[in-house]
Write a protein that holds these residues in place. Sequence first.
Motif, short mmCIF file in Angstrom:
data_model
loop_
_atom_site.label_atom_id
_atom_site.label_comp_id
_atom_site.label_asym_id
_atom_site.label_seq_id
_atom_site.Cartn_x
_atom_site.Cartn_y
_atom_site.Cartn_z
N ASP A 16 40.66 37.10 32.14
CA ASP A 16 42.06 37.40 32.52
C ASP A 16 42.79 36.15 32.98
O ASP A 16 43.95 35.90 32.61
N LYS A 17 42.11 35.37 33.81
CA LYS A 17 42.71 34.16 34.35
C LYS A 17 43.03 33.18 33.21
O LYS A 17 44.10 32.55 33.17
N ALA A 60 30.12 41.97 34.38
CA ALA A 60 31.36 42.46 33.78
C ALA A 60 32.55 42.01 34.62
O ALA A 60 33.56 41.51 34.09
N ALA A 61 32.42 42.16 35.93
CA ALA A 61 33.52 41.77 36.81
C ALA A 61 33.77 40.27 36.70
O ALA A 61 34.92 39.81 36.57
N ARG A 62 32.69 39.50 36.72
CA ARG A 62 32.84 38.04 36.70
C ARG A 62 33.50 37.58 35.39
O ARG A 62 34.49 36.86 35.40
N PHE A 63 32.93 38.00 34.25
CA PHE A 63 33.45 37.52 32.98
C PHE A 63 34.84 38.07 32.70
O PHE A 63 35.69 37.38 32.13
N ALA A 111 28.90 43.28 28.88
CA ALA A 111 28.31 43.55 30.19
C ALA A 111 28.61 44.98 30.61
O ALA A 111 27.75 45.70 31.12
N GLU A 112 29.83 45.40 30.35
CA GLU A 112 30.21 46.80 30.66
C GLU A 112 29.34 47.78 29.87
O GLU A 112 28.82 48.75 30.41
N LEU A 113 29.19 47.47 28.61
CA LEU A 113 28.41 48.33 27.72
C LEU A 113 26.98 48.49 28.23
O LEU A 113 26.38 49.57 28.13
N MET A 160 23.66 35.37 24.98
CA MET A 160 25.13 35.29 25.00
C MET A 160 25.57 34.69 26.32
O MET A 160 26.44 33.82 26.38
N VAL A 161 24.94 35.18 27.39
CA VAL A 161 25.32 34.70 28.71
C VAL A 161 25.00 33.21 28.86
O VAL A 161 25.84 32.43 29.30
N SER A 162 23.79 32.81 28.46
CA SER A 162 23.42 31.41 28.71
C SER A 162 24.32 30.47 27.92
O SER A 162 24.67 29.40 28.40
N MET A 163 24.71 30.86 26.72
CA MET A 163 25.58 29.96 25.97
C MET A 163 26.98 29.90 26.57
O MET A 163 27.60 28.83 26.59
N MET A 164 27.46 31.01 27.10
CA MET A 164 28.79 30.97 27.68
C MET A 164 28.76 30.30 29.07
O MET A 164 29.74 29.65 29.45
N GLU A 165 27.65 30.41 29.77
CA GLU A 165 27.54 29.67 31.03
C GLU A 165 27.56 28.17 30.75
O GLU A 165 28.16 27.38 31.47
N TYR A 166 26.87 27.79 29.69
CA TYR A 166 26.88 26.39 29.27
C TYR A 166 28.32 25.95 28.98
O TYR A 166 28.77 24.89 29.41
#
Lengths: 656, 656
Positions: free
Chosen positions: A430-431, A422-425, A413-415, A357-363
């Motif tokens: 929010d932004k 969690a903080a980063r995403f 990430a929180e889970l 999930m992370v690698s695809m969203m980083e992409y």
Amino acid sequence: MAVWIWYPQDFEIDLCGKVEFRRRDHGMTYPTVWRLDAPSRSVHFVKKYTLDAPGTIRIFAQGEPYCCIDNLVVPDRCETVELPKGTHELRVGVMSLHSLPALYIDGALETDESFVTSDDFVHFVPCGYSKLFDAPEKRPEDYRLPTRHLDPVGKTKEGYWDFGKESFGFIHFDAAKDGECIVFCGESVPECDAGMGAELWDRVQVKKGQHVRIDTRALRYLRIDGDVEDGSVYVEEEYNGLPFRASFKSNDARLNKIYDVSAYTMEMCTREFFLDGLKRDRWLWAGDALESVMMNPYSYFDSETTRRTLAALRGREPFTQHINRILDYSFYWVISVWEDFFATGDASFIRSIYSKMVSMMEYTLSCCNEDGFIVGRKQDWVFVDWADMSKEGELCIEQVLLWKAMDILHRSAELLDKEEDAARFGGIADKLKDKIMEVFWSEEKGTLLHQRLNGKVQGHTRYAPMFALMYGMLTPEQEQLVIANSLLGGDAPKITTPYMRFYEMDALMRCGKAEEVLSDVKAYWGGMLDLGATTIWEQFDPEEKGLEHYAMYGRPFGRSLCHCWGAGPIYLCGRYVLGVKPLEPGYAKYEVAPQTGGLHQASGSVPTTDGDISVEIDGEHVTVSSTCGGEGTLIWNGETVQIPAGTKEKPAVVKL
Amino acid sequence: MAVWIWYPQDFEIDLCGKVEFRRRDHGMTYPTVWRLDAPSRSVHFVKKYTLDAPGTIRIFAQGEPYCCIDNLVVPDRCETVELPKGTHELRVGVMSLHSLPALYIDGALETDESFVTSDDFVHFVPCGYSKLFDAPEKRPEDYRLPTRHLDPVGKTKEGYWDFGKESFGFIHFDAAKDGECIVFCGESVPECDAGMGAELWDRVQVKKGQHVRIDTRALRYLRIDGDVEDGSVYVEEEYNGLPFRASFKSNDARLNKIYDVSAYTMEMCTREFFLDGLKRDRWLWAGDALESVMMNPYSYFDSETTRRTLAALRGREPFTQHINRILDYSFYWVISVWEDFFATGDASFIRSIYSKMVSMMEYTLSCCNEDGFIVGRKQDWVFVDWADMSKEGELCIEQVLLWKAMDILHRSAELLDKEEDAARFGGIADKLKDKIMEVFWSEEKGTLLHQRLNGKVQGHTRYAPMFALMYGMLTPEQEQLVIANSLLGGDAPKITTPYMRFYEMDALMRCGKAEEVLSDVKAYWGGMLDLGATTIWEQFDPEEKGLEHYAMYGRPFGRSLCHCWGAGPIYLCGRYVLGVKPLEPGYAKYEVAPQTGGLHQASGSVPTTDGDISVEIDGEHVTVSSTCGGEGTLIWNGETVQIPAGTKEKPAVVKL
């Protein structure tokens, strides 16, 4: 209990290849138009164990096994191995070029989820497994759905067989003469009439008396050009073998029929994976899949199918193109992962797929512009819907979906207690939300506009407003504005695919518009039934006539007449009419808030992880009977009552 | 000429899996201890063509083909397709789960290197191909090396057969009774004696009279425990079928024997790929491969084997671990790519693999510390050599190799006109070189030290000095210091593997130390011949006795007695004794500068891309006869003369 184990997601990736390989088109195998991954070829499985006494294990492998204890080879075949007592490390490598490397051990030690595995001998992760494969002879590579005999209900004319409704399976017949047979499959009679102009046909060279078995095809009608033994034609129907756990009945026969046909459409498309269309397109599509994932808790509640679908869609690293090459579909994929977690309350799938999930969203993030907005590149297909609209520039709908996916990444990430992530995403989400509202919200129109192109915010479609509404991006005031200005009124073009109508109806139901929605369902879905549909279609325009209903993609019979995204009424009836939905993951807390939308009577059942919630609405009253272990709240006519935890032995019964 | 085409490097990646799958160990298949990639499963091939008249093509595929012209499907099987005249785009997708997707077209249009291909339908690149597969029936998936019949030369005792020298092939025999046969392969008689303690054996259950064929094994001796028909035992030897294009003879019979045994070792290890060891370890290793790549122009001059090896070693994206998991081996891989280019002058391989060179070096850079130095992480194997040494902290040898790899990346970028890359990688290389000299050069010792650990620069080994010398990192003064203080004198421990002796001798030869080197070759390599070696060993320590020679890796017969890194004398004799080496890529300019090292007579031939350079040294005189089209310089006893371009019909002959 011992199970077959493998490198995580590799079974699903391999099976996806086999399933997608079966797509046929104009007499040929249709190759995928995206990267199709293969499973790892060399995998190691490791388990640190402690035994009080020496013990024997049996080793079964798909591929060639190689066994070591404490890093020392155990020579010779390794069908059975003596394990020394005490604490040791068992390592079994399995190499296979043509099937999924997989391992099954029973005896003093059993393969299960406690084994770790690596495909590079460096990074070890928990193995993948499925309870489907819990015996040496239940090999993952042999996995096929069950089949059953299906006779035709009759002939429409000579050489044409009718199976009464949409079906899917192997076609059988005996040839009556030497020569060629051409087998045409039709979802409609005109499709069979079209011969080679149809989507699905097979040529076979036969000998007199030969029994022919053609690979799985979707069909209601069968035409065979060639001489066939009388009475020899049947379909070996392939079916999913899962219990359909939901039900719905009401005083409205038309709605009941729509529910049943939708349920049958869902049944047909719930195979090894959620497929979108049975006839033409036997591939996995993440956009279609999200709807199946959402319908699944209101039908089979079979998370295995969901997870298989999602694991297969995501494939292997690296993430180099959007899922199905469609920008929106990457976001739907992330949303699907969360939908599965929320329905089941089981975080194990998120845990195993989180890094992907992370690698695809980083992409995805690496492709965003200075405002944090995503714009489709040349190689991205910006799909949204089969409808005329401008897809250039920054589309509001894509930003809303990106925000939702990022928000889910934050929650995931929180889970998993990944605080930094969690903080980063969360910060990015929010932004982005603020920016979306700043750029796309029109005070004048009282809704979200369609796109920003060359600096100009313009256009009006229903997509962004309804998704923003569904995903809780709007204030209550904005929600009301959006309903009035984009969904029930306003100048946004109407939606013509069951695909997007699904979300539109969901959004309206969330806002209590049951009467409008049910009336629309009866008109739109009912329109297909009036035309004899036995399953719901990929697209339906009541204005079209005759053969127009079958055409799509510039092909006269390109349209799928059995398309999962049309099964939405099962979701609407369970979630909104009966009103059952989880408030916390896995139905730990849930709500029953029926919206009858004018129905006098409605009853049915919605499955949960550990039980069922039955609802019976009769005139003024509603009765809930629950075997679900979570705590519910029944809301009816402004009144509220708690539903205690139930069990199979002792259902909780509450009436209002 | 039509050839089979595929997604670039996929044939090599797939073949590598097949070859590495054949590694046997203690009766089992030994799974690789690194990621083993599979080829793409769904590939599209595209060609924009122009035809003056309509034409017919025949389509052959490994896998299922699907054909489109100008994006419109050509229905029905597509064995033959009519191409319309004019300019059109032909696209054929091929999907295959169990073999490499590959395509062959002949007729009005032929598959060749002008086709582009994609495995994701987005990124199209020039296809891969090999001239080996130039007919419909020469299918890449059927590729195997040729075989020939090899009878044993005799028996050493009952049940033991001797094939006279190291061999490799399928083992054949006829069983004389029902029951079990165990087949032991030995590179030595004691290895056969060791029975199940040996590395290679197979159990087979047989029926009387049954013909048995066991998969390829390396052996000189064969022991069969079981009843075998008299005279039925033979080896179906598998061989590379390539012409060995180099030769060497001198007045020194011992050196000649060493050359011949080295050449035979090279022959044995030049298979589908350059393998390191025949018996135990039938995998590809990038460190061993570099030496084979360097020896190849002095033996087969077969760039196909080199490129197959390098493509297979690199595998698919993403680059997530060093090649073979060994830090140094990633650098040797990059160096090998350049060696191949420099020998052949053909940039097509660099062009096709450049993006993978970049991605692996970017990965490496991301692991470097603030000084730009690379340090092995927990998951990296810092190999250097089989020798006692500290491998902690910053090793000078790793930085030298990193610098060389970065320098090659810089040159490759220049070659391909990628200016931005060239500047970037060149800058990194220059900075790194300065830092290496600043940190590791000891004025006191007059050489490069071994490592920096906890801030202290310490230790002295031969590795960094000799590689720095070979790769031109040093000033002429530093070179002389290094030779005196690290190679011919000084306190650095001696090198005991033919692997690193190869580079040591290369470095010394570069500095004109032929007499020292040849004397060493005769002692060290000759020592193995004195013990009866028919191929060169993986390791040799003259101090060892008896069975000690066979042991390695803690296993009594773990040592390989046929190891390609021992074939170095063919390189030394061709490149330095005969003195033939390219000065510019592809022998456009070359040098013949013989170093006889005390030999009175020496003659032989060195192949080039387009001809051969023969050298005959007889007493005081040297004669060069060249069919190479490049321009040469003969250097002999301080005199220099130009060698003009030769042809096969008219060799250039020059004498000094």
